[in-house]
Write a protein that holds these residues in place. Structure first.
Motif, PDB file in Angstrom:
ATOM      1  N   PHE A 269      58.088 158.379  12.847  1.00  0.00           N
ATOM      2  CA  PHE A 269      58.890 157.443  14.243  1.00  0.00           C
ATOM      3  C   PHE A 269      59.139 156.370  14.115  1.00  0.00           C
ATOM      4  O   PHE A 269      60.203 155.948  14.410  1.00  0.00           O
ATOM      5  N   ALA A 270      57.621 155.397  13.426  1.00  0.00           N
ATOM      6  CA  ALA A 270      57.848 154.273  13.157  1.00  0.00           C
ATOM      7  C   ALA A 270      59.136 153.588  12.093  1.00  0.00           C
ATOM      8  O   ALA A 270      60.150 152.569  12.819  1.00  0.00           O
ATOM      9  N   ALA A 271      59.222 154.762  11.422  1.00  0.00           N
ATOM     10  CA  ALA A 271      60.442 154.130  10.276  1.00  0.00           C
ATOM     11  C   ALA A 271      61.616 154.078  11.257  1.00  0.00           C
ATOM     12  O   ALA A 271      63.204 153.498  11.240  1.00  0.00           O
ATOM     13  N   THR A 272      62.393 154.838  12.535  1.00  0.00           N
ATOM     14  CA  THR A 272      63.291 154.963  13.328  1.00  0.00           C
ATOM     15  C   THR A 272      63.541 154.397  15.021  1.00  0.00           C
ATOM     16  O   THR A 272      64.671 153.102  15.216  1.00  0.00           O
ATOM     17  N   VAL A 273      61.821 153.460  14.845  1.00  0.00           N
ATOM     18  CA  VAL A 273      61.771 152.237  16.302  1.00  0.00           C
ATOM     19  C   VAL A 273      62.728 150.585  15.430  1.00  0.00           C
ATOM     20  O   VAL A 273      62.595 151.246  14.163  1.00  0.00           O
ATOM     21  N   GLU A 274      63.133 150.388  15.988  1.00  0.00           N
ATOM     22  CA  GLU A 274      63.804 148.937  16.097  1.00  0.00           C
ATOM     23  C   GLU A 274      62.328 148.493  15.650  1.00  0.00           C
ATOM     24  O   GLU A 274      61.008 147.911  16.237  1.00  0.00           O
ATOM     25  N   PRO A 275      62.645 147.227  14.652  1.00  0.00           N
ATOM     26  CA  PRO A 275      61.825 146.016  14.521  1.00  0.00           C
ATOM     27  C   PRO A 275      60.917 145.653  15.311  1.00  0.00           C
ATOM     28  O   PRO A 275      59.067 145.531  15.610  1.00  0.00           O
ATOM     29  N   ALA A 276      61.199 145.098  16.615  1.00  0.00           N
ATOM     30  CA  ALA A 276      60.624 144.271  17.767  1.00  0.00           C
ATOM     31  C   ALA A 276      59.666 145.688  18.456  1.00  0.00           C
ATOM     32  O   ALA A 276      59.061 145.051  18.873  1.00  0.00           O
ATOM     33  N   HIS A 277      60.365 146.622  18.459  1.00  0.00           N
ATOM     34  CA  HIS A 277      59.284 147.613  19.139  1.00  0.00           C
ATOM     35  C   HIS A 277      58.283 148.029  18.553  1.00  0.00           C
ATOM     36  O   HIS A 277      57.025 148.472  18.373  1.00  0.00           O
ATOM     37  N   LEU A 278      58.841 147.859  17.138  1.00  0.00           N
ATOM     38  CA  LEU A 278      57.865 148.540  15.941  1.00  0.00           C
ATOM     39  C   LEU A 278      56.170 147.640  15.949  1.00  0.00           C
ATOM     40  O   LEU A 278      55.635 147.638  16.099  1.00  0.00           O
ATOM     41  N   LYS A 279      56.454 146.396  16.122  1.00  0.00           N
ATOM     42  CA  LYS A 279      55.499 145.308  16.198  1.00  0.00           C
ATOM     43  C   LYS A 279      54.260 145.524  17.112  1.00  0.00           C
ATOM     44  O   LYS A 279      53.342 145.056  17.592  1.00  0.00           O
ATOM     45  N   THR A 280      55.443 145.763  18.886  1.00  0.00           N
ATOM     46  CA  THR A 280      54.151 146.006  19.669  1.00  0.00           C
ATOM     47  C   THR A 280      54.304 147.204  20.356  1.00  0.00           C
ATOM     48  O   THR A 280      53.010 147.632  19.881  1.00  0.00           O
ATOM     49  N   ASP A 281      55.363 147.852  20.071  1.00  0.00           N
ATOM     50  CA  ASP A 281      54.700 149.709  21.283  1.00  0.00           C
ATOM     51  C   ASP A 281      54.184 150.041  19.849  1.00  0.00           C
ATOM     52  O   ASP A 281      53.170 151.169  20.503  1.00  0.00           O
ATOM     53  N   ILE A 282      54.520 150.113  18.846  1.00  0.00           N
ATOM     54  CA  ILE A 282      54.310 151.309  18.073  1.00  0.00           C
ATOM     55  C   ILE A 282      52.946 150.700  17.338  1.00  0.00           C
ATOM     56  O   ILE A 282      51.623 151.161  17.229  1.00  0.00           O
ATOM     57  N   MET A 283      52.389 149.558  16.874  1.00  0.00           N
ATOM     58  CA  MET A 283      51.520 148.577  16.672  1.00  0.00           C
ATOM     59  C   MET A 283      50.126 149.113  17.382  1.00  0.00           C
ATOM     60  O   MET A 283      48.790 149.994  17.676  1.00  0.00           O
ATOM     61  N   SER A 284      50.880 148.932  18.793  1.00  0.00           N
ATOM     62  CA  SER A 284      49.195 149.272  20.014  1.00  0.00           C
ATOM     63  C   SER A 284      49.399 150.575  20.174  1.00  0.00           C
ATOM     64  O   SER A 284      48.302 150.944  20.240  1.00  0.00           O
ATOM     65  N   ILE A 285      50.240 151.692  19.910  1.00  0.00           N
ATOM     66  CA  ILE A 285      49.767 153.091  19.621  1.00  0.00           C
ATOM     67  C   ILE A 285      48.846 153.468  18.483  1.00  0.00           C
ATOM     68  O   ILE A 285      48.046 154.217  18.354  1.00  0.00           O
ATOM     69  N   PHE A 286      49.213 152.720  17.684  1.00  0.00           N
ATOM     70  CA  PHE A 286      48.487 152.507  16.059  1.00  0.00           C
ATOM     71  C   PHE A 286      47.227 152.372  16.190  1.00  0.00           C
ATOM     72  O   PHE A 286      46.014 152.597  16.307  1.00  0.00           O
ATOM     73  N   GLU A 287      47.023 150.974  17.094  1.00  0.00           N
ATOM     74  CA  GLU A 287      45.195 150.496  16.773  1.00  0.00           C
ATOM     75  C   GLU A 287      44.335 151.546  17.949  1.00  0.00           C
ATOM     76  O   GLU A 287      43.398 151.627  17.719  1.00  0.00           O
ATOM     77  N   ASP A 288      45.018 152.510  18.713  1.00  0.00           N
ATOM     78  CA  ASP A 288      44.346 153.367  19.389  1.00  0.00           C
ATOM     79  C   ASP A 288      43.961 154.618  18.689  1.00  0.00           C
ATOM     80  O   ASP A 288      43.225 154.722  19.098  1.00  0.00           O
ATOM     81  N   LEU A 289      44.699 154.430  18.004  1.00  0.00           N
ATOM     82  CA  LEU A 289      44.478 155.513  16.831  1.00  0.00           C
ATOM     83  C   LEU A 289      43.594 155.780  15.745  1.00  0.00           C
ATOM     84  O   LEU A 289      42.967 156.460  15.715  1.00  0.00           O
ATOM     85  N   THR A 290      43.637 154.408  15.977  1.00  0.00           N
ATOM     86  CA  THR A 290      42.623 153.800  14.494  1.00  0.00           C
ATOM     87  C   THR A 290      41.521 153.202  15.412  1.00  0.00           C
ATOM     88  O   THR A 290      40.091 154.010  14.564  1.00  0.00           O
ATOM     89  N   GLN A 291      41.354 154.001  17.057  1.00  0.00           N
ATOM     90  CA  GLN A 291      39.942 153.555  17.299  1.00  0.00           C
ATOM     91  C   GLN A 291      39.876 154.751  18.320  1.00  0.00           C
ATOM     92  O   GLN A 291      38.562 155.149  18.915  1.00  0.00           O
ATOM     93  N   ASP A 292      40.078 156.139  17.862  1.00  0.00           N
ATOM     94  CA  ASP A 292      39.740 157.369  18.167  1.00  0.00           C
ATOM     95  C   ASP A 292      38.355 157.985  17.892  1.00  0.00           C
ATOM     96  O   ASP A 292      37.948 157.438  17.072  1.00  0.00           O
ATOM     97  N   ASP A 293      37.935 158.356  18.716  1.00  0.00           N
ATOM     98  CA  ASP A 293      36.444 159.125  19.188  1.00  0.00           C
ATOM     99  C   ASP A 293      36.758 160.002  17.662  1.00  0.00           C
ATOM    100  O   ASP A 293      35.558 160.916  17.270  1.00  0.00           O
ATOM    101  N   GLN A 294      37.322 160.714  17.671  1.00  0.00           N
ATOM    102  CA  GLN A 294      37.411 161.850  17.131  1.00  0.00           C
ATOM    103  C   GLN A 294      37.403 161.522  15.281  1.00  0.00           C
ATOM    104  O   GLN A 294      38.421 160.891  15.108  1.00  0.00           O
ATOM    105  N   ASP A 295      36.415 161.952  14.699  1.00  0.00           N
ATOM    106  CA  ASP A 295      36.947 161.792  13.281  1.00  0.00           C
ATOM    107  C   ASP A 295      38.386 162.023  12.450  1.00  0.00           C
ATOM    108  O   ASP A 295      38.756 161.680  11.759  1.00  0.00           O
ATOM    109  N   SER A 296      38.393 163.629  13.064  1.00  0.00           N
ATOM    110  CA  SER A 296      40.100 163.952  12.397  1.00  0.00           C
ATOM    111  C   SER A 296      41.241 163.532  12.851  1.00  0.00           C
ATOM    112  O   SER A 296      42.257 163.434  12.375  1.00  0.00           O
TER     113      SER A 296
END
Lengths: 511, 587
Positions: B190-217
């Motif tokens: 999905f990130a590969a299709t998103v414009e660079p501007a949104h990549l840095k904001t929206d996608i990165m914040s999504i990604f940060e949330d995922l990296t802190q998920d409490d499910q190890d999986s």
């Protein structure tokens, strides 16, 4: 029961003791009817929502019940009118379906008979209105999908000269006969159809079968996966992980981790088998995942300890993160100490903070943040202490009673002999301790009980609570019927409702 | 209905069987859906067949899986790309079933169709479908929706794009771990299709949330996301946002997450580039090499060579080599084994001096490891060793290792080493081989285990190929033929097998003079199994030797065997005679 202690307790604030009433019975025995071994219930489990209940029996069958009072009002109104105080509807269930989950097998390599008895049932995540559950016997775990299917009738076939159009009841057997006879005469249809050159507009005389959906539905149970050949010993527990993709199965010496979608391999995460089997002193008796922490699981042992392990620490979790066990009082050791210390069942409370354990004599509630000892201990079988010798002789001492917590975690329950079960309050300050009989009149025993020393006894300490709660039962000769034991019971996840198994009958109570 | 013309019968049956009771017949019909569609024509396919399929989707998973697959390539049968949207409804329902493999296939087919659809159709049909699935009541629909965003996004108008990003971020916070896992898995696409501007904001914040998920999986799937997102970001962005995540993942509490980092390490290094790797990832990697959990060390040890290639020799020697030394004496045999399989690749990176000084001792200690897999892994990469340090330095330690493996009590280990013998022979040369290994090769022909004897016979052939017939005449043939008088018939049979393999390599002359007499002699054996094997071997020799030899020696022997009291001997002898007849006829 309704003695003075509640009056004392009430102003302090603990919840009022519950007044249990009979709700339903399934498979009630008529007088003199003999219980068939295969009909004896061996597992009970509510699903997460409490809308469904499953029981398993020694004959390898799983029976499903569904809640009726939330869906329509007709059935419970009568009860509402009958009750003389404003209580909400209590859960009512009706038979939904049943299926044969396990069959008796024979392991030819080990010359071992494998019973079909269902040891445990666990519900999985519902999807698309279909129910999913895991059931296990001693060796094999199965993943079941139970789904309502609308009955469909097919008509308007291309090749069906016998039936009129729109008849709506074309038996598919006649179709297959038709097509098969064609296949026999005309050779393979695949081959010849390739040679066709179809007109651009298609062939108008061909038609698709018409499918008429009727309103009748049919419940279908299908075995989706079989998780086999991973246990050398008898499976005593299965438990789902909160991640929705894995579950564990535990036998006497090992715990294995499975992915629900992969039945061909599992990972051994706990192995307590000593290099030399003569050094074996302790076996795993029960195991359960934490309800919300995907990496925490607890297992109990025959020595009366509970170990909490953290799956993040290592792949093979032979070293526990926390150990819960009670130091035995010095000088109290006897031949039976170790046998009665063995934990037969553990359950996490819904919030994951507490673990309830059942050993032969007591129920213990543990706080997972406090490994020095149990938060409370409830005496269940203290009155049997003088009889341990007899119980050992007739093997009753090895009976494995289950235990359960209420959804709010304020009460606990467990079974006993003579089809009795006991409910204890575990909120601070409460002294609630009720003995009920699995019959249509659950409070019958209570009436006989002289309400003698209960007040003074219960106020002494929280830990030893009403030791010999039912001396009346003890006193009257017919009471200790070791053959009628209530081993399995389950508490509804959201309401005060208990389902318990007395031999082949399923009794439901509410408060 | 009874008026179906004769040539239409097959297709009529095929259509009827879409609803047969027998799942095999239904499956067969679904697999030939394109034929049915062609018979009905474009229009009726759109108006009848596709709605029919949409309504009849409560079938068995096998049928649904086949349907999902067929529909993915169905565009030509509904009248081309302008009608592609009619295929969406049946696939949409297939996206909601409980069986994962059906859903995955339906998503794959939808992506395939979506990639061909016209832009206005995507907006009109495809994007609403994605939104419906993402808002599905059951988690199955939401799981499927995650895999479709990358197709929907690029053709969406600006407002819809914003909405799609919002929906995706909601999916990443879904209550169900299954949905979050699917969102994490598909984030890179999905990130590969998103414009660079949104990549840095929206996608990165999504990604940060995922990296802190409490499910190890969920977290461990985000590790792969690091590599995928890293490739999309500017180098400095990557260092700022991805690098810290990798570093913290490499110290995650869960060993499974650390394992993923170790496993993906090379891709992660590629994503952040060589400079940050050298400066920041070396400490992380060293930590992984010294992890408490053996599984993590196994994964890390397996990447040692690839990682060192990114580093320069100084850093490798300074930081990685000490860890490698520790790993070579690791308590887990699997760690040592993983190390042994890659360690030779470090030699070119370190250069000759460092290799001899530092790597060789490690290498030699692994070669003496108590665990056979470790030794085997070293030996299997012998050609790489040879290139760097030459065989002379090694031969002293190599030989005991080989001999020990050759006599290992586990036959699989012996089998493994036999398979490396031709490689060893080519690396070591004839002289070394004759002295030390020749005897071993003969010994294996007398092994207790059939598989070993079989492999040994094959080995003898490969050696003959390697060193040539003349060498074989001296060093193999006499020893092999010596064994024809062994008292056990199974060993005699092995020799017959070896002869049949050697004959083509040795050529007609040696075969006639040396091998054939032995075989003919064996035809007098008292064991029928030997005799019918003689018949088989003779049959295989017929094409090799001269016609006159066949007439003079082989045929008489076969004729004699064809009158044997044993039925099997007669059978194989007759078979051989027949084939010799055919050879004669053809010449």
């Amino acid at each position: 029961m309704n003695g003075g202690d509640e009056v004392v307790a009430a102003p302090v604030g603990p919840p009022q003791p519950l007044e249990w009433k009979f709700s339903q019975v399934f498979g009630e025995r008529t007088a003199g009817e003999e219980v068939q071994e295969v009909d004896i219930i061996s597992a009970i489990e509510f699903d997460k929502t409490g809308d469904h209940l499953a029981t398993g029996d020694r004959g390898g069958r799983v029976v499903l019940f569904e809640r009726t009072d939330t869906k329509d009002h007709g059935s419970s109104r009568r009860d509402l009118e009958r009750t003389d105080y404003p209580i909400g509807r209590h859960p009512e269930f009706r038979y939904k379906t049943e299926f044969q989950s396990h069959e008796p097998e024979f392991d030819y390599l080990k010359s071992l008979e494998i019973e079909e008895k269902i040891n445990k049932i666990r519900w999985c995540q519902t999807a698309n209105g279909a129910l999913f559950l895991l059931s296990t016997n001693d060796k094999t775990i199965k993943f079941w999908k139970v789904q309502e299917k609308k009955i469909k009738k097919i008509s308007c076939m291309n090749l069906d000269p016998l039936k009129a159009v729109g008849n709506g009841s074309v038996a598919s057997s006649s179709n297959s006969v038709c097509s098969k006879s064609y296949l026999a005469n005309g050779g393979c249809p695949d081959k010849s159809s390739n040679d066709f050159s179809f007109p651009p507009g298609g062939i108008p005389s061909l038609r698709l079968p018409m499918v008429v959906t009727t309103h009748e539905t049919n419940l279908m149970a299908r075995c989706r996966r079989v998780y086999a050949h991973a246990h050398d010993y008898h499976i005593n527990s299965i438990s789902n992980n909160s991640d929705g993709e894995t579950f564990i199965s535990a036998d006497d010496l090992r715990i294995n981790l499975w992915n629900l979608e992969i039945s061909s391999q599992s990972f051994n995460i706990v192995d307590v088998k000593p290099a030399n089997m003569e050094d074996l002193t302790e076996v795993i008796t029960s195991a359960e995942f934490h309800p919300t922490h995907c990496n925490t699981l607890a297992y109990s042992s025959s020595k009366g300890s509970i170990r909490l392990i953290d799956l993040r620490q290592s792949a093979l979790c032979d070293s526990h993160a926390k150990l819960f066990e009670e130091q035995e009082a010095p000088g109290s050791r006897s031949f039976f100490t170790e046998i009665i210390a063995s934990i037969s069942d553990i359950k996490f409370g819904q919030d994951g903070r507490y673990i309830l354990s059942r050993d032969y004599m007591t129920l213990k509630l543990w706080d997972i943040n406090m490994d020095s000892g149990p938060v409370s201990t409830f005496q269940v079988h203290e009155y049997l202490r003088p009889k341990l010798c007899d119980l050992y002789e007739n093997d009753s001492i090895f009976d494995k009673f289950e235990c359960c917590l209420s959804g709010d975690g304020l009460r606990v329950a467990t079974g006993s002999y003579s089809n009795l079960f006991r409910v204890f309050g575990c909120a601070p300050g409460t002294t609630e301790a009720t003995t009920l009989e699995a019959s249509k009149n659950p409070m019958r025993r209570q009436v006989q009980t002289p309400s003698r020393p209960s007040r003074s006894l219960s106020s002494i300490t929280r830990v030893v609570r009403r030791g010999a709660e039912n001396p009346g039962v003890d006193a009257n000769g017919n009471s200790f019927d070791f053959t009628t034991k209530l081993l399995h019971l389950a508490w509804h996840p959201t309401e005060h409702s208990i389902a318990c198994a007395a031999a082949n009958s399923l009794y439901m109570y509410y408060a | 209905m009874a008026m179906i013309e004769e040539p239409l019968y097959p297709i009529a049956v095929l259509i009827d069987e879409l609803k047969n009771e027998d799942i095999q017949l239904r499956l067969n019909s679904i697999r030939r859906l394109s034929t049915i569609a062609r018979a009905l024509g474009d229009e009726r396919t759109r108006k009848e067949l596709i709605p029919f399929l949409s309504e009849n989707n409560d079938d068995d998973d096998e049928v649904l899986l086949a349907m999902a697959e067929e529909l993915g390539v169905f565009i030509p049968y509904v009248g081309g790309v302008e009608y592609a949207n009619v295929l969406l409804p049946p696939l949409e329902t297939l996206c909601t079933v409980e069986e994962t493999c059906v859903r995955d296939k339906a998503v794959e087919s939808l992506c395939r169709i979506g990639a061909q659809m016209r832009e206005q159709d995507l907006v009109e049909y495809f994007i609403p479908l994605v939104k419906r699935l993402a808002a599905g009541e059951w988690f199955t629909a939401r799981v499927s929706s995650c895999g479709l965003f990358h197709i929907a996004y690029s053709s969406a108008p600006e407002t819809l794009k914003t909405e799609l990003r919002t929906i995706y971020s909601q999916l990443c916070q879904d209550d169900m771990p299954m949905v979050r896992r699917s969102a994490a898995t598909n984030l890179g696409k999905f990130a590969a299709t998103v414009e660079p501007a949104h990549l840095k904001t929206d996608i990165m914040s999504i990604f940060e949330d995922l990296t802190q998920d409490d499910q190890d999986s969920v977290r461990l799937l985000a590790v792969e996301g690091c590599a995928a997102l890293g490739k999309l970001l500017e180098p400095q962005e990557c260092v700022a946002h991805i690098l810290p995540v990798i570093v913290s993942f490499s110290q995650d509490k869960s060993w499974r997450v650390r394992y993923m980092v170790a496993n993906q390490l090379y891709e992660l290094c590629e994503a952040v580039g060589p400079e940050p790797t050298r400066s920041d990832l070396v400490p992380s990697y060293v930590r992984l090499l010294r992890d408490n959990e053996a599984e993590v060390r196994i994964a890390a040890a397996g990447k040692v060579t690839k990682f060192c290639r990114i580093l320069n020799p100084e850093l490798s020697i300074q930081h990685i080599l000490p860890c490698v030394k520790e790993l070579s004496t690791d308590s887990s045999q699997h760690v040592r084994s993983a190390l042994a399989s890659v360690i030779m690749g470090m030699a070119p990176v370190l250069g000759k001096d460092a290799t001899i000084e530092q790597l060789l001792p490690i290498f030699l200690s692994l070669l003496k490891d108590e665990f056979p897999d470790v030794r085997l892994n070293i030996i299997s990469k012998l050609d790489q060793v040879n290139q760097v340090i030459g065989i002379d330095l090694l031969s002293q330690s190599l030989l005991p290792a080989i001999v020990e493996l050759a006599e290992d009590r586990h036959w699989r280990v012996r089998l493994a080493i036999i398979e490396y013998i031709p490689l060893l022979a080519s690396q070591l040369g004839v002289g070394f081989f004759d002295d030390k290994l020749g005897a071993l090769c003969m010994q294996w022909l007398k092994d207790k285990v059939y598989s070993i004897r079989d492999a040994a016979a094959n080995n003898v052939k490969r050696l003959a190929e390697e060193f040539g017939p003349e060498w074989a005449m001296q060093h193999i043939i006499p020893q092999v033929l010596d064994m024809t008088n062994n008292s056990h018939y199974l060993y005699r049979m092995t020799i017959l097998h070896a002869i049949s393999l050697l004959a083509p390599v040795m050529g007609p002359e040696i075969t006639c003079s040396k091998l054939l007499p032995v075989v003919i002699n064996a035809s007098k054996d008292r064991v029928p199994n030997i005799k019918f094997n003689v018949a088989k071997v003779l049959q295989s020799l017929i094409p090799i030797v001269d016609q006159s030899v066949v007439e003079k020696t082989i045929r008489p022997c076969l004729v004699e065997l064809s009158e044997d009291p044993d039925v099997d001997v007669r059978f194989f002898a007759n078979q051989a005679l027949q084939s010799s007849d055919q050879v004669m006829m053809s010449t």
